[in-house]
Scaffold this motif. Structure first.
Motif, mmCIF file in Angstrom:
data_model
loop_
_atom_site.group_PDB
_atom_site.id
_atom_site.type_symbol
_atom_site.label_atom_id
_atom_site.label_comp_id
_atom_site.label_asym_id
_atom_site.label_seq_id
_atom_site.Cartn_x
_atom_site.Cartn_y
_atom_site.Cartn_z
ATOM 1 N N VAL A 72 46.009 36.022 40.739
ATOM 2 C CA VAL A 72 47.799 37.187 40.184
ATOM 3 C C VAL A 72 48.495 35.876 39.874
ATOM 4 C CG1 VAL A 72 48.983 38.421 40.468
ATOM 5 C CG2 VAL A 72 47.266 38.945 41.622
ATOM 6 N N ILE A 103 52.744 43.262 41.933
ATOM 7 C CA ILE A 103 51.658 43.391 41.564
ATOM 8 C C ILE A 103 51.311 43.515 43.361
ATOM 9 C CG2 ILE A 103 49.705 42.545 41.208
ATOM 10 C CD1 ILE A 103 50.944 41.271 38.500
ATOM 11 N N ILE A 120 51.900 48.244 33.839
ATOM 12 C CA ILE A 120 50.962 46.922 34.000
ATOM 13 C C ILE A 120 51.392 46.727 32.234
ATOM 14 C CG2 ILE A 120 49.002 45.913 33.276
ATOM 15 C CD1 ILE A 120 48.871 47.049 36.184
ATOM 16 N N LYS A 138 55.242 39.053 40.662
ATOM 17 C CA LYS A 138 54.120 39.207 41.160
ATOM 18 C C LYS A 138 54.434 40.417 42.859
ATOM 19 C CE LYS A 138 54.514 34.416 41.015
ATOM 20 N NZ LYS A 138 54.425 33.065 41.836
ATOM 21 N N ILE A 180 44.126 43.474 38.342
ATOM 22 C CA ILE A 180 44.226 44.158 39.301
ATOM 23 C C ILE A 180 43.207 44.980 40.320
ATOM 24 C CG2 ILE A 180 46.037 45.526 40.458
ATOM 25 C CD1 ILE A 180 48.017 44.479 38.581
#
Lengths: 196, 196
Positions: A187, A89, A134, A86, A164
């Motif tokens: 997310v 991202i 990713i 997380k 994303i």
């Protein structure tokens, strides 16, 4: 005797001036004239490094790419793996002023790359670099046996990548509509849906 | 005696010329000069309708929006509901030459709207029109008791909307990488993941 110019130092000076203008006024104001003024060098000297606006845009895009890479390298991953993912991202999503500026550069660059063949190799490179990050996320989830074992890796990579980038664009298009909290929940929810 | 001009007819002629140029050469070539030539009218007459490039871009965006709406209205929904929803999503994704051109207009318009305040109201309007269509999809799945009943509607609307826009952008950025079959599998998989 000709003046000896330290090209690396000059490039760094230009890079810093470019980023100050982008942060303060946005990518559309990062023109040769404005950057030269900000860096305290002549337009002629700057043209030595960037002869076209496209080269300047490509240079800004490389700056963004390096900034993101450095931030990702700096993430403290000594936490539960889902939390680390997380954090990763969140470093690429435009949730703060600085990262919003990065996203504006990406968006402008990508739109221009559709029409200017000389920008396409860099556009392809950035696309595939992010795609690899990713892919690493999905593979890590599988390796740690957090992800459902029957996951279709290729499909989930494209799905998460599209999610994303779609979120990133919606944040800068509609900053009053999509809050950082909402984006973080989306997310979080998506990652959990990939797990057992 | 002044010449009587049928404004509606003139606008239709301009709209058709604009779309022919976009389809043939891309949105970046849809300039006042090129459109006037294509429509067989003077640059002066065209300027009567569009005094700036931004107005022309807004006009192109409205054309796209109307085209998408008309196609959605024309969908045959006498099929299983999940199939109907997939047909709807496929109408907005740039999976064919015509819809790729629409996406290019959307992308260019959206990027420009970040910098030109006069484009923002139309950008907001288009954003929220599409968002309503996505919301209708999630609500339909719930109403037909296909969706899992504990679905967080707001979150799922934003997630599906971001996924669709992200996929759309990736298709036009990387046409050789993301095939229509892959995109259809992703959409299919995502919709199924929302269902019981």
């Amino acid at each position: 005797m000709p003046k000896i110019v330290d090209h690396d130092k000059q490039r760094k000076k230009i890079a810093e001036a470019t980023w100050r203008i982008i942060t303060r006024e946005g990518i559309e104001k990062a023109t040769v004239r404005n950057i030269a003024k900000e860096a305290g060098i002549s337009v002629g000297s700057l043209r030595h490094y960037f002869s076209t606006q496209s080269e300047l845009l490509a240079f800004s895009m490389r700056l963004v790419s390096e900034r993101v890479k450095k931030r990702i390298e700096g993430i403290d991953f000594s936490c539960p793996p889902l939390e680390g993912i997380k954090r990763l991202i969140h470093e690429v999503l435009p949730l703060e002023e600085e990262t919003k500026k990065e996203m504006e550069v990406w968006f402008t660059f990508t739109q221009k790359a559709l029409w200017e063949p000389e920008l396409q190799p860099l556009s392809n490179q950035v696309y595939h670099e992010f795609r690899s990050a990713i892919k690493l996320i999905i593979e890590t989830l599988l390796k740690l046996e957090l992800a459902r074992p029957n996951l279709n890796v290729d499909l989930e990579v494209e799905r998460l990548y599209a999610l994303i980038d779609g979120l990133a664009i919606h944040i800068i298009m509609q900053p009053n509509h999509l809050t950082p909290e909402m984006v973080e929940s989306i997310v979080d929810h998506h990652l959990r849906s990939l797990c057992r």
